[in-house]
Design a protein around this motif. Structure first.
Motif, PDB file in Angstrom:
ATOM      1  N   HIS A 133       0.845  -1.190   0.000  1.00  0.00           N
ATOM      2  CA  HIS A 133       0.000   0.000   0.000  1.00  0.00           C
ATOM      3  C   HIS A 133       0.881   1.241   0.000  1.00  0.00           C
ATOM      4  N   VAL A 134       0.283   2.332  -0.454  1.00  0.00           N
ATOM      5  CA  VAL A 134       1.046   3.570  -0.589  1.00  0.00           C
ATOM      6  C   VAL A 134       0.158   4.737  -0.162  1.00  0.00           C
ATOM      7  N   PHE A 135       0.801   5.722   0.471  1.00  0.00           N
ATOM      8  CA  PHE A 135       0.066   6.863   1.002  1.00  0.00           C
ATOM      9  C   PHE A 135       0.812   8.149   0.688  1.00  0.00           C
ATOM     10  N   CYS A 136       0.058   9.236   0.598  1.00  0.00           N
ATOM     11  CA  CYS A 136       0.686  10.531   0.367  1.00  0.00           C
ATOM     12  C   CYS A 136       1.531  10.915   1.580  1.00  0.00           C
ATOM     13  N   ASP A 137       2.397  11.891   1.406  1.00  0.00           N
ATOM     14  CA  ASP A 137       3.327  12.271   2.464  1.00  0.00           C
ATOM     15  C   ASP A 137       2.582  12.742   3.717  1.00  0.00           C
ATOM     16  N   ASN A 138       1.508  13.507   3.529  1.00  0.00           N
ATOM     17  CA  ASN A 138       0.773  14.043   4.678  1.00  0.00           C
ATOM     18  C   ASN A 138       0.101  12.937   5.482  1.00  0.00           C
ATOM     19  N   HIS A 139      -0.654  12.075   4.801  1.00  0.00           N
ATOM     20  CA  HIS A 139      -1.359  11.017   5.520  1.00  0.00           C
ATOM     21  C   HIS A 139      -0.395   9.937   6.024  1.00  0.00           C
ATOM     22  N   GLY A 140       0.654   9.651   5.260  1.00  0.00           N
ATOM     23  CA  GLY A 140       1.643   8.670   5.725  1.00  0.00           C
ATOM     24  C   GLY A 140       2.298   9.127   7.021  1.00  0.00           C
ATOM     25  N   SER A 141       2.702  10.389   7.075  1.00  0.00           N
ATOM     26  CA  SER A 141       3.322  10.925   8.291  1.00  0.00           C
ATOM     27  C   SER A 141       2.333  10.881   9.454  1.00  0.00           C
ATOM     28  N   GLU A 142       1.109  11.257   9.199  1.00  0.00           N
ATOM     29  CA  GLU A 142       0.092  11.282  10.266  1.00  0.00           C
ATOM     30  C   GLU A 142      -0.211   9.880  10.780  1.00  0.00           C
ATOM     31  N   ILE A 143      -0.348   8.910   9.858  1.00  0.00           N
ATOM     32  CA  ILE A 143      -0.743   7.548  10.249  1.00  0.00           C
ATOM     33  C   ILE A 143       0.388   6.818  10.945  1.00  0.00           C
ATOM     34  N   PHE A 144       1.572   6.813  10.336  1.00  0.00           N
ATOM     35  CA  PHE A 144       2.654   5.958  10.830  1.00  0.00           C
ATOM     36  C   PHE A 144       3.423   6.575  11.985  1.00  0.00           C
ATOM     37  N   ASN A 145       3.258   7.843  12.209  1.00  0.00           N
ATOM     38  CA  ASN A 145       3.801   8.424  13.435  1.00  0.00           C
ATOM     39  C   ASN A 145       2.918   8.114  14.638  1.00  0.00           C
ATOM     40  N   ARG A 146       1.641   7.747  14.363  1.00  0.00           N
ATOM     41  CA  ARG A 146       0.710   7.407  15.426  1.00  0.00           C
ATOM     42  C   ARG A 146       0.792   5.916  15.771  1.00  0.00           C
ATOM     43  N   GLU A 147       0.835   5.051  14.750  1.00  0.00           N
ATOM     44  CA  GLU A 147       0.932   3.614  14.982  1.00  0.00           C
ATOM     45  C   GLU A 147       1.523   2.935  13.758  1.00  0.00           C
ATOM     46  N   LYS A 148       2.181   1.833  13.981  1.00  0.00           N
ATOM     47  CA  LYS A 148       2.805   1.071  12.898  1.00  0.00           C
ATOM     48  C   LYS A 148       1.832  -0.012  12.430  1.00  0.00           C
ATOM     49  N   LYS A 149       0.768   0.462  11.796  1.00  0.00           N
ATOM     50  CA  LYS A 149      -0.273  -0.453  11.341  1.00  0.00           C
ATOM     51  C   LYS A 149      -0.909   0.112  10.074  1.00  0.00           C
ATOM     52  N   CYS A 150      -1.059  -0.772   9.078  1.00  0.00           N
ATOM     53  CA  CYS A 150      -1.620  -0.310   7.809  1.00  0.00           C
ATOM     54  C   CYS A 150      -3.121  -0.036   7.964  1.00  0.00           C
ATOM     55  N   PRO A 151      -3.580   1.159   7.601  1.00  0.00           N
ATOM     56  CA  PRO A 151      -5.009   1.472   7.725  1.00  0.00           C
ATOM     57  C   PRO A 151      -5.873   0.781   6.672  1.00  0.00           C
ATOM     58  N   CYS A 152      -5.246   0.201   5.650  1.00  0.00           N
ATOM     59  CA  CYS A 152      -6.023  -0.462   4.590  1.00  0.00           C
ATOM     60  C   CYS A 152      -6.302  -1.930   4.905  1.00  0.00           C
ATOM     61  N   CYS A 153      -5.272  -2.634   5.383  1.00  0.00           N
ATOM     62  CA  CYS A 153      -5.441  -4.071   5.628  1.00  0.00           C
ATOM     63  C   CYS A 153      -5.200  -4.463   7.083  1.00  0.00           C
ATOM     64  N   ASN A 154      -4.866  -3.477   7.922  1.00  0.00           N
ATOM     65  CA  ASN A 154      -4.635  -3.682   9.364  1.00  0.00           C
ATOM     66  C   ASN A 154      -3.413  -4.548   9.660  1.00  0.00           C
ATOM     67  N   GLU A 155      -2.515  -4.695   8.698  1.00  0.00           N
ATOM     68  CA  GLU A 155      -1.300  -5.470   8.947  1.00  0.00           C
ATOM     69  C   GLU A 155      -0.336  -4.667   9.820  1.00  0.00           C
ATOM     70  N   VAL A 156       0.227  -5.360  10.813  1.00  0.00           N
ATOM     71  CA  VAL A 156       1.191  -4.710  11.709  1.00  0.00           C
ATOM     72  C   VAL A 156       2.520  -4.582  10.977  1.00  0.00           C
ATOM     73  N   LEU A 157       3.115  -3.407  11.063  1.00  0.00           N
ATOM     74  CA  LEU A 157       4.337  -3.104  10.308  1.00  0.00           C
ATOM     75  C   LEU A 157       5.463  -2.725  11.275  1.00  0.00           C
ATOM     76  N   ASN A 158       5.938  -3.758  12.015  1.00  0.00           N
ATOM     77  CA  ASN A 158       6.960  -3.500  13.039  1.00  0.00           C
ATOM     78  C   ASN A 158       8.370  -3.770  12.559  1.00  0.00           C
ATOM     79  N   ARG A 159       8.524  -4.489  11.452  1.00  0.00           N
ATOM     80  CA  ARG A 159       9.865  -4.859  10.998  1.00  0.00           C
ATOM     81  C   ARG A 159      10.555  -3.677  10.321  1.00  0.00           C
TER      82      ARG A 159
END
Length: 212
Positions: free
Chosen positions: A28-54
């Motif tokens: 999955h891919v996100f724009c810079d604004n939403h990517g920064s907002e989402i992944f600075n809050r939690e390491k989890k994909c908002p589309c498929c809910n996959e945990v992205l800890n690696r």
């Protein structure tokens, strides 16, 4: 340059990506604004809910790298590694295009359903409007008939009133004529009486004797 572009996978965004973007290992891919907002809050994909800890599960990348970057990024790697990387990159791109087709097909279906519903609503409104027009036309026809009946009644009343006025005028004229005749007859009768009455003579007077 391809006319097909990546878009932000955030459903509320969907802007075309042509500068920096956030890419995930779940493709999955996100724009810079939403990517920064989402992944600075939690390491989890908002589309498929996959945990992205690696490490490298989330990467911020430049979608328009300069020539020096293109020249150096894969240099030194064995051809099979370069091909593997390229294959994975193409697979990511193909997945994004397939998802975009699904989304566009869903949007098209939704729009077609809305269009069909609009057509149905338009037909219903058209029938209702035609029914309303028919009712209003009947009301107008009824009003015109009532107006014509009222006009005829008014005309009859006016004609009767004119006839009564004519009769009244005739009666008044006859009354005036009779008054004049009565006055004339009375005057003539008075004159006749005065003419036929005899005048008293001086001999008709009798003087009483003087008793003094």
């Amino acid at each position: 340059m391809s006319e097909i572009n990546l878009v932000c996978n955030n459903k509320k965004c969907r802007i075309i990506l042509n500068t920096y973007a956030w890419v995930t290992s779940c493709s999955h891919v996100f724009c810079d604004n939403h990517g920064s907002e989402i992944f600075n809050r939690e390491k989890k994909c908002p589309c498929c809910n996959e945990v992205l800890n690696r490490h490298l599960d989330i990467v911020q990348t430049n979608l328009n790298p300069d020539e020096s970057y293109k020249s150096m990024i894969l240099c030194g790697l064995r051809p099979e590694i370069v091909m593997d990387i390229s294959l994975r990159a193409v697979t990511f791109w193909n997945y994004q295009m397939a998802q975009e087709k699904i989304i566009q097909a869903s949007n098209t279906k939704h729009l077609q359903e809305k269009l069909e519903q609009i057509k149905i609503n338009t037909k219903v409104m058209e029938r209702q409007f035609q029914k309303y027009i028919l009712i209003e036309m009947k009301k107008v026809e009824s009003a015109l008939k009532d107006a014509e009946i009222q006009r005829r009644k008014t005309q009859v009343i006016e004609e009767k009133l004119m006839e009564k006025n004519r009769i009244l005028h005739q009666v008044q004229s006859k009354c005036e004529s009779l008054k004049l005749q009565l006055i004339s007859t009375t005057v003539k009768s008075t004159k006749t009486e005065q003419t036929s009455k005899p005048l008293k003579s001086h001999t008709d007077f009798v003087f009483a004797p003087n008793l003094n």
